[in-house]
Scaffold this active site. Sequence first.
Site, mmCIF file in Angstrom:
data_model
loop_
_atom_site.group_PDB
_atom_site.id
_atom_site.type_symbol
_atom_site.label_atom_id
_atom_site.label_comp_id
_atom_site.label_asym_id
_atom_site.label_seq_id
_atom_site.Cartn_x
_atom_site.Cartn_y
_atom_site.Cartn_z
ATOM 1 N N LYS A 1 3.046 -59.110 -49.471
ATOM 2 C CA LYS A 1 1.754 -58.795 -50.072
ATOM 3 C C LYS A 1 1.916 -58.492 -51.564
ATOM 4 C CE LYS A 1 -1.051 -55.937 -47.823
ATOM 5 N NZ LYS A 1 -2.470 -56.191 -47.489
ATOM 6 N N ARG B 1 -1.357 -49.615 -49.124
ATOM 7 C CA ARG B 1 -1.142 -50.557 -48.019
ATOM 8 C C ARG B 1 0.324 -50.935 -47.887
ATOM 9 N NH1 ARG B 1 -6.326 -53.418 -47.308
ATOM 10 N NH2 ARG B 1 -7.602 -52.981 -49.134
ATOM 11 N N GLY C 1 -1.203 -55.887 -39.162
ATOM 12 C CA GLY C 1 -1.727 -54.751 -38.404
ATOM 13 C C GLY C 1 -0.675 -53.845 -37.806
ATOM 14 N N MET D 1 1.621 -51.953 -39.420
ATOM 15 C CA MET D 1 1.922 -50.722 -40.167
ATOM 16 C C MET D 1 0.621 -50.147 -40.716
ATOM 17 S SD MET D 1 5.535 -51.577 -41.959
ATOM 18 C CE MET D 1 5.036 -53.140 -42.607
ATOM 19 N N ARG E 1 -1.535 -64.990 -48.972
ATOM 20 C CA ARG E 1 -0.223 -65.324 -48.409
ATOM 21 C C ARG E 1 -0.308 -66.741 -47.852
ATOM 22 N NH1 ARG E 1 -0.942 -62.045 -42.722
ATOM 23 N NH2 ARG E 1 -2.841 -63.180 -42.338
ATOM 24 N N HIS F 1 -7.973 -59.022 -34.763
ATOM 25 C CA HIS F 1 -6.590 -58.702 -34.415
ATOM 26 C C HIS F 1 -6.101 -59.581 -33.268
ATOM 27 C CE1 HIS F 1 -3.531 -56.427 -32.148
ATOM 28 N NE2 HIS F 1 -3.080 -56.133 -33.348
ATOM 29 N N SER G 1 32.909 -80.358 -23.468
ATOM 30 C CA SER G 1 31.495 -80.009 -23.418
ATOM 31 C C SER G 1 31.427 -78.509 -23.151
ATOM 32 C CB SER G 1 30.789 -80.795 -22.309
ATOM 33 O OG SER G 1 29.442 -80.399 -22.256
ATOM 34 N N CYS H 1 26.396 -78.154 -23.237
ATOM 35 C CA CYS H 1 25.455 -78.475 -22.169
ATOM 36 C C CYS H 1 24.936 -77.228 -21.473
ATOM 37 C CB CYS H 1 26.068 -79.447 -21.172
ATOM 38 S SG CYS H 1 27.507 -78.782 -20.332
ATOM 39 N N TYR I 1 26.959 -83.355 -30.223
ATOM 40 C CA TYR I 1 25.652 -83.421 -29.544
ATOM 41 C C TYR I 1 25.311 -82.099 -28.867
ATOM 42 C CZ TYR I 1 28.186 -84.006 -25.104
ATOM 43 O OH TYR I 1 29.002 -83.817 -24.041
HETATM 44 C C1 PEP Z 1 27.486 -73.803 -18.203
HETATM 45 O O1 PEP Z 1 28.180 -72.999 -17.600
HETATM 46 O O2 PEP Z 1 27.056 -73.603 -19.341
HETATM 47 C C2 PEP Z 1 27.086 -75.054 -17.554
HETATM 48 C C3 PEP Z 1 26.394 -75.961 -18.215
HETATM 49 O O3 PEP Z 1 27.391 -75.196 -16.252
HETATM 50 P P1 PEP Z 1 26.546 -74.521 -15.084
HETATM 51 O O4 PEP Z 1 25.321 -73.923 -15.677
HETATM 52 O O5 PEP Z 1 26.227 -75.593 -14.124
HETATM 53 O O6 PEP Z 1 27.499 -73.510 -14.559
#
Ligand code: PEP
Length: 907
Positions: A25, A94, A103, A105, A350, A466, A789, A857, A877
């Site tokens: 502000k 303010r 809102g 504070m 803002r 709000h 992975s 993963c 990835y």
């Molecule tokens: C993990 O452990 O992050 C994984 C992808 O395998 P899972 O979740 O199947 O144990």
Amino acid sequence: MSVPTKYVYEFAEGSRDMAALLGGKGAGLAEMTRLGLPVPPGFTVTTEACKVYLATGEEPDEFGVEAAHSLAALERAMGRTLGAPDDPLLVSVRSGARFSMPGMMETILDIGLNDRSVTGLAKTSGQERFAWDSYRRLIQMFGRTVMGVEGELFEQAIAALPQSRLRSTGGTPMAQRAVATDHDLDTAELIKLTEEFKDIIRKETGEEFPQDPADQLARAIRAVFDSWNGERARIYRHREHIPEDLGTAVNVQAMVFGNLGTDSGTGVAFTRDPATGESGMYGDYLPDAQGEDVVAGVRDALPLSELKILAPGTYIELGDHLRTLEAHYRDLCDVEFTVERGKLWILQTRVGKRTAEAAFRIAHDLGDDGTISTDEALMRVDGAALTRLMFPRFDTTPADVPLAHGVPASPGAAVGVAVFDSAEAVRRAAGGEHTVLVRRETTPDDLPGMIAAEAVLTSRGGKTSHAAVVARGMGKVCVCGAEALTVDPVARRFTTESGVVVHEGDTLSVDGTAGTVHLGALPLTASDVGRALEAGTGTGQLTQAVLGALAHADSVRGLEVRANADTPEDAARARALGAQGIGLCRTEHMFLGERRALVEAMILASDDTAREAALANLLPLQREDFTGILKAMDGLPVTIRLLDPPLHEFLPDRTELAVRLASAVHPDPHDRELLQAVERMHEQNPMLGLRGVRLGLAVPGLMAMQVRAVAEAVIDRLGAGGRPHAEIMIPLVGTVEELRLARAETERVLAEVAAETGTTLDCPIGTMIELPRAALTAGRIAEAADFFSFGTNDLTQTTWGLSRDDAEASFFPLYLEKGVFAVSPFDSIDEEGVGRLVELAVEAGRAVNPRLETGVCGEHGGDPDSIHFFHSVGLDYVSCSPFRIPAARLEAGRAAVADRTGTSDTR
Ligand code: PEP
Ligand code: MG
């Protein structure tokens, strides 16, 4: 020589680049002052002063002199003295932190009024009622905020005034329903109320309301500092991931008055519609009112277009200022403004909050007209907003007559049971129930309930109330100002105009896009954006904006995005959403349902022959699974993970079996056999037991069957003219020795199938890194791996020693509240600990095997913040659930842009 720290800045001394010091502000006020916009003069006390005060209980030494100096400058600019008896200067105090916390504070207005200056103000303004109304507002606000008096006591004093003496508010439908507000009090009542308020303060605190204006100002500044640590502010920061140690700045500014009659008023204006992104001036205006009345939604505001009729010159001037601001900030801006007797003042600006839809459309439009670059446009949207746009909407038919219409304040569709206060929403959400929080209007105290609920419904207030502002910020469905509803929070019900009564616990459907509320649960369908993303094409401005942002993200990102998918259908959907392969195909999901009997047979097999027969029955089924998935992902990598969970997960529950056997008149011998197996395989700690690669090495023939199924599926696909790219992944490896054994077995079977079919099989073999030991010995493990992975679910579990199945429902709420975690480490990667292991393993693995492919993963693969981290450590990835793929693509693109341009704030 060090430069002495400065704790107070006059508006003309600051700029937009000083938001860390002056708060958002303060920086905005400074910038507008520089641009020559009509900003009431004032000064900003810095966040550094706040930090010193919060740490020591005292302002820094230099503060007093600097503040006095700036106040004197302000008095000179206004030609009046703070709280002078005859012609008082009044100021507002303010809060204003680095990041907007609407809102959350405190604000104290009308500082400088006392028993004497109130009559001076009455004289100079020529309006006695206004002067006393201002004075009682100050006492009320100061009493609650600075002196800690329960706000309800003041409300009760107002409510206790005889109804017969309340004036009518006029001819609006709302007023006709005789909703009395404090706007209706006359001067005599206000004078009486002022005395009552002072009595309340005396009784509650044993102290008088302070008459010294300088004392009022000093205490108000401290109260704003203190409100940084108030409960509301802490909850909000936690949710929004705003660091705890930033502190707030405090803005002291000359008061201007919107409540001086019909040629005065106050409002909020946006340079574009913050709900849709549509360009053009947009907002609310409330004649003869103070700013807080608009935000609180206490009275219904007029659309800004009405100002064009009421005060055309002011409307044009406001439009000019809005254009100046948007061109300067190159983004949607909002302003709070006040008109005092025909003179326009801008009190705040803002870069405005906006819905997900508006974010994409505005970024796209500004990119299109060359105001911002495509990189900047990408940084203006994010994965969370994209995910919200992909959410379903209601599939209504003409028969679905809404219970009520309101203002479509925050889009989306949600179903839940009605609850009438914040605590009930929190209580029911803890039990897993979906709720709709129904209030007349919300206040910052409703924040926990708004977080817990699926949707918010109010009977009062507009798009800038709000409820609307906070819900939009959270991406929560909200309909506000549904005036036809009479909400009775005490009886815990609301009544519609046609007499329908909805009680607590009744199911409601709230459509935040249409602004409607329906009784019962309406069916939901995919959103247009969701559909367009699956189709890869679509029409409509929003869809175009989303596809444009994704196309740019795809063109700049370094991270590939793969999917976690175990069926051909999921694989196809993931591919449609942009997946560049499968990063995790969990084969255990293929062992469920009617195949359980075959798995049971394998586990119960008394000798090799019986086991081989059971595995032989599973083989064609697995091959079929893999063929389908490889077909859906033809030409793209498919990482198939060999069986991971402990085998007893495929057997019936131990207790259930025992009870079944004990209560059967003629116990089934198969059940008895099963129970013996379950007991034999029982482990106290199965997550650390016979699972992952250990299983593959311990159960003869299991790994071979799975590898054969993969290899034969590849051959089938090659035969069909496909381009299969299967990869085999070994789970839960802790030492390279395990991987060497598993790899040898895998290669043996691959070679066998290749020889049988006269084909060359090129199938990379890699491992999951999901144990700290694996990460720490990644250099060794990389000797036997084509890829890593990161299984960050298990890696988080084993690094922290936290059960991924229990911890989140157990003590995590406490840990989050106490700030041990800002966010669950299962949701967002713990960069310092688990993330460090990932980084180490990538470095060590690549040092040994420069061609090593690396990905993640675990669930973190789809989490926006984690994706930025994975980009920074150079993974190849991320892999995530299909519905998270578009957001992951977008975030991977944003991470690349942030990296290239050195943008640090990626949220
Ligand atoms: C993990 O452990 O992050 C994984 C992808 O395998 P899972 O979740 O199947 O144990
Ligand atoms: Mg795992």
